[in-house]
Design a protein around this motif. Sequence first.
Motif, PDB file in Angstrom:
ATOM      1  N   TRP A 123       6.610   5.432   2.325  1.00  0.00           N
ATOM      2  CA  TRP A 123       7.056   6.797   2.597  1.00  0.00           C
ATOM      3  C   TRP A 123       8.504   7.048   2.176  1.00  0.00           C
ATOM      4  CZ3 TRP A 123       6.261   3.067   6.258  1.00  0.00           C
ATOM      5  CH2 TRP A 123       7.390   2.649   6.969  1.00  0.00           C
ATOM      6  N   ARG A 173       8.125  -5.287   5.281  1.00  0.00           N
ATOM      7  CA  ARG A 173       7.396  -4.019   5.415  1.00  0.00           C
ATOM      8  C   ARG A 173       5.961  -4.274   5.846  1.00  0.00           C
ATOM      9  NH1 ARG A 173       8.516   1.482   3.965  1.00  0.00           N
ATOM     10  NH2 ARG A 173      10.615   0.709   4.368  1.00  0.00           N
ATOM     11  N   TYR A 219      -2.222  -4.226   7.798  1.00  0.00           N
ATOM     12  CA  TYR A 219      -2.057  -4.539   6.379  1.00  0.00           C
ATOM     13  C   TYR A 219      -1.655  -6.008   6.262  1.00  0.00           C
ATOM     14  CZ  TYR A 219      -1.778   0.518   5.911  1.00  0.00           C
ATOM     15  OH  TYR A 219      -2.056   1.857   5.964  1.00  0.00           O
ATOM     16  N   PRO A 267       0.834  -1.208   0.000  1.00  0.00           N
ATOM     17  CA  PRO A 267       0.000   0.000   0.000  1.00  0.00           C
ATOM     18  C   PRO A 267       0.869   1.260   0.000  1.00  0.00           C
ATOM     19  CG  PRO A 267      -0.724  -1.555   1.678  1.00  0.00           C
ATOM     20  CD  PRO A 267       0.576  -2.055   1.157  1.00  0.00           C
ATOM     21  N   LYS A 268       0.371   2.297  -0.641  1.00  0.00           N
ATOM     22  CA  LYS A 268       1.106   3.566  -0.728  1.00  0.00           C
ATOM     23  C   LYS A 268       1.473   4.106   0.654  1.00  0.00           C
ATOM     24  CE  LYS A 268       1.113   4.102  -5.188  1.00  0.00           C
ATOM     25  NZ  LYS A 268       2.331   3.768  -5.890  1.00  0.00           N
ATOM     26  N   GLU A 269       0.639   3.843   1.651  1.00  0.00           N
ATOM     27  CA  GLU A 269       0.908   4.325   3.007  1.00  0.00           C
ATOM     28  C   GLU A 269       2.207   3.751   3.575  1.00  0.00           C
ATOM     29  OE1 GLU A 269      -3.201   4.201   1.892  1.00  0.00           O
ATOM     30  OE2 GLU A 269      -2.049   2.459   2.477  1.00  0.00           O
ATOM     31  N   LEU A 270       2.656   2.632   3.041  1.00  0.00           N
ATOM     32  CA  LEU A 270       3.864   1.979   3.544  1.00  0.00           C
ATOM     33  C   LEU A 270       5.100   2.290   2.696  1.00  0.00           C
ATOM     34  CD1 LEU A 270       2.441  -1.538   4.513  1.00  0.00           C
ATOM     35  CD2 LEU A 270       2.563   0.559   5.864  1.00  0.00           C
TER      36      LEU A 270
END
Length: 80
Positions: free
Chosen positions: A15, A30, A38, A10-13
């Motif tokens: 950064w 991750r 997630y 996911p994009k949230e992971l």
Amino acid sequence: MYTAKDIKIPKELLWDYKEPPDDLLWRLQRIADFFPAYGTDEKTVRLLFEYRENLKLEKGKCRLIELYYEVWNEKTAERH
């Protein structure tokens, strides 16, 4: 056999990366770091379980992955 590209991050992971590395263990680690927020889908849980010895996991998180794995196995058995 799954490859790194089979594991969606996911994009949230992401950064610290524009795109996730093409490395299965990096992707699993991750996701494991943020499990169970997630990575609770069947494919990811099975891979986390399979590679748990290669990941840096706290004992409790390892057990939680094992529990999710057991539940997915039960659901799979019920379907057949």
